[in-house]
Design a protein around this motif. Structure first.
Motif, PDB file in Angstrom:
ATOM      1  N   GLU A   1       0.833  -1.204   0.000  1.00 46.46           N
ATOM      2  CA  GLU A   1       0.000   0.000   0.000  1.00 46.46           C
ATOM      3  C   GLU A   1       0.870   1.257   0.000  1.00 46.46           C
ATOM      4  N   MET A   2       1.979   1.219   0.727  1.00 42.51           N
ATOM      5  CA  MET A   2       2.894   2.351   0.729  1.00 42.51           C
ATOM      6  C   MET A   2       3.379   2.667  -0.681  1.00 42.51           C
ATOM      7  N   MET A   3       3.762   1.638  -1.447  1.00 44.82           N
ATOM      8  CA  MET A   3       4.274   1.879  -2.794  1.00 44.82           C
ATOM      9  C   MET A   3       3.181   2.310  -3.763  1.00 44.82           C
ATOM     10  N   ARG A   4       1.961   1.825  -3.541  1.00 47.40           N
ATOM     11  CA  ARG A   4       0.848   2.289  -4.376  1.00 47.40           C
ATOM     12  C   ARG A   4       0.642   3.791  -4.180  1.00 47.40           C
ATOM     13  N   LEU A   5       0.686   4.234  -2.932  1.00 51.04           N
ATOM     14  CA  LEU A   5       0.535   5.657  -2.627  1.00 51.04           C
ATOM     15  C   LEU A   5       1.723   6.460  -3.164  1.00 51.04           C
ATOM     16  N   PHE A   6       2.909   5.853  -3.090  1.00 50.68           N
ATOM     17  CA  PHE A   6       4.101   6.522  -3.602  1.00 50.68           C
ATOM     18  C   PHE A   6       4.008   6.706  -5.117  1.00 50.68           C
ATOM     19  N   ALA A   7       3.442   5.720  -5.798  1.00 52.00           N
ATOM     20  CA  ALA A   7       3.258   5.835  -7.251  1.00 52.00           C
ATOM     21  C   ALA A   7       2.334   7.003  -7.577  1.00 52.00           C
ATOM     22  N   ASP A   8       1.270   7.167  -6.791  1.00 51.92           N
ATOM     23  CA  ASP A   8       0.363   8.307  -6.999  1.00 51.92           C
ATOM     24  C   ASP A   8       1.104   9.622  -6.811  1.00 51.92           C
ATOM     25  N   GLU A   9       1.964   9.660  -5.796  1.00 52.39           N
ATOM     26  CA  GLU A   9       2.730  10.876  -5.526  1.00 52.39           C
ATOM     27  C   GLU A   9       3.694  11.176  -6.672  1.00 52.39           C
ATOM     28  N   LEU A  10       4.348  10.146  -7.158  1.00 49.47           N
ATOM     29  CA  LEU A  10       5.277  10.323  -8.278  1.00 49.47           C
ATOM     30  C   LEU A  10       4.557  10.808  -9.530  1.00 49.47           C
ATOM     31  N   ALA A  11       3.362  10.276  -9.753  1.00 51.58           N
ATOM     32  CA  ALA A  11       2.591  10.677 -10.935  1.00 51.58           C
ATOM     33  C   ALA A  11       2.324  12.178 -10.935  1.00 51.58           C
ATOM     34  N   GLY A  12       2.126  12.735  -9.744  1.00 53.04           N
ATOM     35  CA  GLY A  12       1.911  14.174  -9.644  1.00 53.04           C
ATOM     36  C   GLY A  12       3.183  14.985  -9.793  1.00 53.04           C
ATOM     37  N   ALA A  13       4.324  14.366  -9.495  1.00 53.12           N
ATOM     38  CA  ALA A  13       5.597  15.085  -9.549  1.00 53.12           C
ATOM     39  C   ALA A  13       6.280  14.991 -10.906  1.00 53.12           C
ATOM     40  N   LEU A  14       6.002  13.916 -11.653  1.00 52.77           N
ATOM     41  CA  LEU A  14       6.643  13.714 -12.958  1.00 52.77           C
ATOM     42  C   LEU A  14       5.705  14.174 -14.070  1.00 52.77           C
ATOM     43  N   ASP A  15       5.841  15.419 -14.474  1.00 48.15           N
ATOM     44  CA  ASP A  15       4.963  15.971 -15.499  1.00 48.15           C
ATOM     45  C   ASP A  15       5.241  15.384 -16.877  1.00 48.15           C
ATOM     46  N   GLY A  16       6.494  14.995 -17.111  1.00 48.71           N
ATOM     47  CA  GLY A  16       6.862  14.564 -18.452  1.00 48.71           C
ATOM     48  C   GLY A  16       6.964  13.073 -18.636  1.00 48.71           C
ATOM     49  N   ALA A  17       6.460  12.282 -17.688  1.00 53.19           N
ATOM     50  CA  ALA A  17       6.542  10.827 -17.813  1.00 53.19           C
ATOM     51  C   ALA A  17       5.299  10.179 -17.210  1.00 53.19           C
ATOM     52  N   GLU A  18       4.886   9.074 -17.800  1.00 55.34           N
ATOM     53  CA  GLU A  18       3.744   8.315 -17.288  1.00 55.34           C
ATOM     54  C   GLU A  18       4.225   7.387 -16.177  1.00 55.34           C
ATOM     55  N   VAL A  19       3.456   7.315 -15.089  1.00 54.77           N
ATOM     56  CA  VAL A  19       3.808   6.468 -13.953  1.00 54.77           C
ATOM     57  C   VAL A  19       2.752   5.380 -13.810  1.00 54.77           C
ATOM     58  N   LYS A  20       3.214   4.144 -13.619  1.00 52.48           N
ATOM     59  CA  LYS A  20       2.288   3.027 -13.434  1.00 52.48           C
ATOM     60  C   LYS A  20       2.732   2.168 -12.263  1.00 52.48           C
ATOM     61  N   PHE A  21       1.780   1.856 -11.379  1.00 53.24           N
ATOM     62  CA  PHE A  21       2.054   0.971 -10.254  1.00 53.24           C
ATOM     63  C   PHE A  21       1.759  -0.466 -10.655  1.00 53.24           C
ATOM     64  N   PHE A  22       2.722  -1.353 -10.391  1.00 53.67           N
ATOM     65  CA  PHE A  22       2.547  -2.763 -10.698  1.00 53.67           C
ATOM     66  C   PHE A  22       2.292  -3.521  -9.398  1.00 53.67           C
ATOM     67  N   LYS A  23       1.094  -4.038  -9.290  1.00 55.71           N
ATOM     68  CA  LYS A  23       0.675  -4.728  -8.081  1.00 55.71           C
ATOM     69  C   LYS A  23       1.429  -6.047  -7.939  1.00 55.71           C
ATOM     70  N   GLY A  24       1.911  -6.313  -6.722  1.00 54.06           N
ATOM     71  CA  GLY A  24       2.638  -7.537  -6.448  1.00 54.06           C
ATOM     72  C   GLY A  24       1.739  -8.607  -5.857  1.00 54.06           C
ATOM     73  N   GLU A  25       2.354  -9.666  -5.387  1.00 53.54           N
ATOM     74  CA  GLU A  25       1.624 -10.783  -4.796  1.00 53.54           C
ATOM     75  C   GLU A  25       2.271 -11.159  -3.475  1.00 53.54           C
ATOM     76  N   ASP A  26       1.457 -11.261  -2.439  1.00 49.25           N
ATOM     77  CA  ASP A  26       1.951 -11.652  -1.122  1.00 49.25           C
ATOM     78  C   ASP A  26       2.533 -13.064  -1.217  1.00 49.25           C
ATOM     79  N   PRO A  27       3.784 -13.270  -0.819  1.00 43.13           N
ATOM     80  CA  PRO A  27       4.373 -14.611  -0.914  1.00 43.13           C
ATOM     81  C   PRO A  27       3.764 -15.601   0.078  1.00 43.13           C
ATOM     82  N   PHE A  28       3.051 -15.078   1.084  1.00 42.75           N
ATOM     83  CA  PHE A  28       2.407 -15.953   2.059  1.00 42.75           C
ATOM     84  C   PHE A  28       0.934 -16.152   1.696  1.00 42.75           C
ATOM     85  N   ARG A  29       0.503 -17.400   1.731  1.00 39.68           N
ATOM     86  CA  ARG A  29      -0.894 -17.743   1.455  1.00 39.68           C
ATOM     87  C   ARG A  29      -1.455 -18.569   2.610  1.00 39.68           C
ATOM     88  N   PHE A  30      -2.733 -18.412   2.862  1.00 41.42           N
ATOM     89  CA  PHE A  30      -3.368 -19.148   3.954  1.00 41.42           C
ATOM     90  C   PHE A  30      -3.951 -20.453   3.432  1.00 41.42           C
TER      91      PHE A  30
END
Length: 333
Positions: free
Chosen positions: A299-328
């Motif tokens: 969640e921290m990195m998802r929010l960071f991607a949003d922040e970067l998108a606002g700061a980088l006017d000349g580049a497209e920013v995309k967040f790539f969702k990961g997968e929790d290595p632990f499963r129940f």
């Protein structure tokens, strides 16, 4: 967008000077491309994740976890070597914002405190604190308003003033002084005699985790339900004495086992973290909710991607969702 401009924004949003001494935040692999139009953000620099980012067309990839903590050799097959091959072949840049992002004041690492609406928030562990320095030197000629404004616009500069006797006084961050001094010498055409002294305040502290107070005390079950709704996980573990009511909350993303004692001493009713270990759990004298390393930092990195998108006017920013290595796995009995 020029890669050097992008790296400058990375470093502004996750200052490398704030990282822990054992960490490796910063450029992991220097690429060959100089212009970047697409920036990928993710949690882990795994071969599969990097392949996804590069297939999308990323010229720069910023991850949370570094590719390595200590230098590694390239003489044997490994996931590390797979990543190096992928990134070098593409020409892209790989950058890690690890503890440099974890410790940034009011940064996305503190999203849980925002979501819980904690009040009177304080750092749980101070990594380091710095105070500004005062620099004085003399000039026979008054400095112009234009020159003073140029000096004042330097990153890390707090104030610029000149007395009637010609004394010029600056207050700036010590880490920024070298660059500021060079600019002053250039603009004046000479090297003045600088007198510096360390100030006692204001003190700027950076560190890990927070402790704060809920707007209203809550029964444990209600708090647990609230917390469960904030994390991307089916369940979480609880150790230590379970409180009847929760008012003061401490938390730290990632691996926070070493901060359990600090949370208890701060008077927290519950400490939220990931990667709680067995023996500290047995000995915990505060309730510990282990919600998983992944859920807090993804969640921290998802929010960071949003922040970067606002700061980088000349580049497209995309967040790539990961997968929790632990499963129940539910055991049928």
């Amino acid at each position: 967008m020029k890669i050097m401009d992008i790296l400058a924004i990375f470093r502004n949003l996750a200052p490398e000077r704030n990282q822990s001494s054992w960490d490796n935040s910063g450029v992991q692999i220097a690429g060959s491309v100089s212009d970047v139009s697409q920036v990928a953000v993710c949690l882990e620099p795994t071969p599969d994740m990097l392949a996804r980012c590069l297939e999308w067309g990323a010229g720069a990839v910023i991850t949370h976890h570094p590719l390595y903590m200590k230098p590694k050799g390239l003489g044997a097959e490994s996931p590390f070597l797979d990543v190096v091959r992928l990134v070098v072949k593409s020409g892209a840049w790989l950058y890690a914002a690890h503890t440099s992002l974890d410790t940034r004041p009011n940064g996305p690492a503190f999203w849980l405190g925002d979501s819980l609406k904690l009040e009177n928030r304080k750092l749980l562990e101070v990594e380091h604190g710095v105070t500004p320095i005062e620099v004085s030197f003399y000039s026979e000629e008054p400095i112009s308003r234009e020159t003073a404004d140029i000096w004042a616009n330097n990153d890390g500069m707090h104030s610029v003033s000149q007395s009637n006797t010609g004394e010029i006084r600056l207050v700036c961050d010590e880490s920024a002084w070298g660059e500021i001094a060079g600019g002053i010498e250039f603009s004046m055409g000479r090297k003045p005699v600088f007198y510096t002294r360390q100030l006692t305040g204001p003190r700027d502290e950076v560190g890990f985790g927070e402790v704060g107070v809920l707007p209203e005390p809550m029964p444990w079950n209600d708090f647990a339900d609230l917390l469960g709704g904030l994390i991307d996980r089916d369940a979480f573990t609880v150790s230590g004495p379970k409180p009847e009511m929760v008012e003061k909350v401490a938390y730290c993303g990632g691996s926070g086992t070493t901060l359990v004692g600090r949370a208890a001493r701060a008077g927290a009713d519950v400490f939220i973290t990931g990667d709680m270990k067995y023996h500290p759990a047995v000995e915990a004298d505060v309730c510990v909710a282990d919600v998983g390393h992944f859920s807090l930092e993804e969640e921290m990195m998802r929010l960071f991607a949003d922040e970067l998108a606002g700061a980088l006017d000349g580049a497209e920013v995309k967040f790539f969702k990961g997968e929790d290595p632990f499963r129940f796995h539910v055991v049928n009995r």
